[in-house]
Design a protein around this motif. Structure first.
Motif, PDB file in Angstrom:
ATOM      1  N   THR A   1     -12.016  -3.221  -3.882  1.00 43.17           N
ATOM      2  CA  THR A   1     -11.127  -2.480  -4.775  1.00 43.17           C
ATOM      3  C   THR A   1     -11.303  -2.843  -6.239  1.00 43.17           C
ATOM      4  O   THR A   1     -10.532  -2.391  -7.079  1.00 43.17           O
ATOM      5  CB  THR A   1      -9.657  -2.725  -4.382  1.00 43.17           C
ATOM      6  OG1 THR A   1      -9.353  -4.119  -4.532  1.00 43.17           O
ATOM      7  CG2 THR A   1      -9.396  -2.306  -2.945  1.00 43.17           C
TER       8      THR A   1
ATOM      9  N   GLU B   1       0.587   3.940  -3.028  1.00 38.89           N
ATOM     10  CA  GLU B   1      -0.363   4.978  -2.658  1.00 38.89           C
ATOM     11  C   GLU B   1      -0.142   6.286  -3.419  1.00 38.89           C
ATOM     12  O   GLU B   1      -1.080   7.065  -3.591  1.00 38.89           O
ATOM     13  CB  GLU B   1      -0.308   5.238  -1.152  1.00 38.89           C
ATOM     14  CG  GLU B   1       0.981   5.849  -0.639  1.00 38.89           C
ATOM     15  CD  GLU B   1       0.901   6.193   0.839  1.00 38.89           C
ATOM     16  OE1 GLU B   1      -0.216   6.149   1.390  1.00 38.89           O
ATOM     17  OE2 GLU B   1       1.944   6.501   1.442  1.00 38.89           O
TER      18      GLU B   1
ATOM     19  N   HIS C   1       0.828  -1.201   0.000  1.00 37.30           N
ATOM     20  CA  HIS C   1       0.000   0.000   0.000  1.00 37.30           C
ATOM     21  C   HIS C   1       0.864   1.253   0.000  1.00 37.30           C
ATOM     22  O   HIS C   1       0.598   2.217  -0.731  1.00 37.30           O
ATOM     23  CB  HIS C   1      -0.930  -0.015   1.215  1.00 37.30           C
ATOM     24  CG  HIS C   1      -1.695   1.253   1.413  1.00 37.30           C
ATOM     25  ND1 HIS C   1      -1.390   2.143   2.418  1.00 37.30           N
ATOM     26  CD2 HIS C   1      -2.722   1.796   0.732  1.00 37.30           C
ATOM     27  CE1 HIS C   1      -2.214   3.177   2.351  1.00 37.30           C
ATOM     28  NE2 HIS C   1      -3.039   2.991   1.335  1.00 37.30           N
TER      29      HIS C   1
ATOM     30  N   MET D   1      -6.981   1.353   0.390  1.00 38.37           N
ATOM     31  CA  MET D   1      -6.507   1.045  -0.953  1.00 38.37           C
ATOM     32  C   MET D   1      -7.461   1.575  -2.015  1.00 38.37           C
ATOM     33  O   MET D   1      -7.032   2.105  -3.047  1.00 38.37           O
ATOM     34  CB  MET D   1      -6.315  -0.465  -1.106  1.00 38.37           C
ATOM     35  CG  MET D   1      -5.130  -1.011  -0.333  1.00 38.37           C
ATOM     36  SD  MET D   1      -4.870  -2.765  -0.657  1.00 38.37           S
ATOM     37  CE  MET D   1      -3.224  -2.993   0.043  1.00 38.37           C
TER      38      MET D   1
END
Length: 274
Positions: free
Chosen positions: A238, A155, A151, A208
């Motif tokens: 996601t 990100e 992550h 996420m």
């Protein structure tokens, strides 16, 4: 001339005008999404041929990906391991052994390799990984720590995360436990088996999704328990997909390894929305 509106849907009776959204409506400038593959290197995954099957499938698929694709491989056992290949072919192996406070050993730009410029280096890394993995005899894994590290890696840009899991993670955050109880089958408590173990998985899924990271997961089962109900929430929140491979024993590796290569190739080549 358009007939008068008689209660039908307006878009079927009148012309439609489409407007191109200005930059103010974009979260970030559009760019090809990076791809990160998170692979388990526990002793069971390596000895059972699962790690070898994953790296072999990637070696066959990666050369066919677009040259502008940014790509990284991360492995995990009880720690998280990152890799970078120098221009002279030397593989840098960077480990983060602390599974309670995850960090990146280098900035994301140094961990992601653009395939158009680094195709040979990615091939060298995939060839060196089996030897590096056999050096690990770790039985337990910290999947939650590895997911949090990925992550951090994605990100800033968004992208796609594909993780490959075999043994039940019992270390670090988001650890899981054997909770399959036949005594609960057919009772009101059975519904708890189909929900995540705790809220940490849902919280990571929300983080996420807010950073435009899409997660697909590949789970390999022999006879041990795998908590798919907890892991599935990441792909569900996601826009990813979950794959389950049962009876992944060495005697049937030709079957499930071939299926893995086909489904992994389809996942990486198909059109994808975020």
């Amino acid at each position: 001339p358009c007939p008068p509106y008689t209660g039908e849907r307006a878009e079927l009776c009148h012309g439609v005008v489409e407007f191109v959204a200005p930059p103010e409506y974009q979260a970030r400038p559009p760019r090809p999404p990076p791809i990160v593959c998170l692979i388990e290197t526990s002793y069971a995954a390596v000895a059972g041929g699962i790690f070898h099957a994953v790296t072999t499938a990637l070696a066959a698929i990666v050369p066919s990906l677009p040259p502008h694709t940014e790509f990284a491989i991360v492995t995990f056992d009880d720690g998280v391991h990152f890799f970078n290949v120098r221009p002279d072919g030397v593989v840098d192996h960077m480990s983060v052994p602390d599974n309670t406070e995850v960090c990146l050993p280098r900035p994301p730009s140094q961990l992601l390799m653009r395939l158009g410029d680094s195709q040979e280096r990615v091939h060298q890394l995939l060839g060196a990984l089996p030897k590096l993995a056999t050096m690990s005899k770790r039985a337990d894994t910290a999947l939650g720590s590895a997911l949090q590290a990925c992550h951090l890696l994605l990100e800033g840009t968004g992208g796609r995360l594909l993780f490959f899991q075999h043994v039940l993670p019992v270390l670090g955050p988001m650890k899981l436990q054997q909770r399959d109880d036949v005594r609960l089958y057919g009772t009101d408590k059975e519904r708890a088996l189909f929900a995540p173990l705790d809220t940490e998985w849902e919280e990571l899924g929300k983080k996420m999704a807010s950073k435009y990271i899409s997660v697909s997961s590949f789970h390999f089962v022999t006879q041990s328990f795998t908590d798919v109900a907890s892991c599935a929430i990441l792909s569900r929140m996601t826009g990813g997909q979950l794959y389950l491979y049962q009876n992944c024993v060495p005697e049937q590796q030709d079957l499930w390894a071939t299926k893995l290569e086909v489904e992994l190739g389809r996942n990486l080549h198909r059109s994808f929305g975020f």
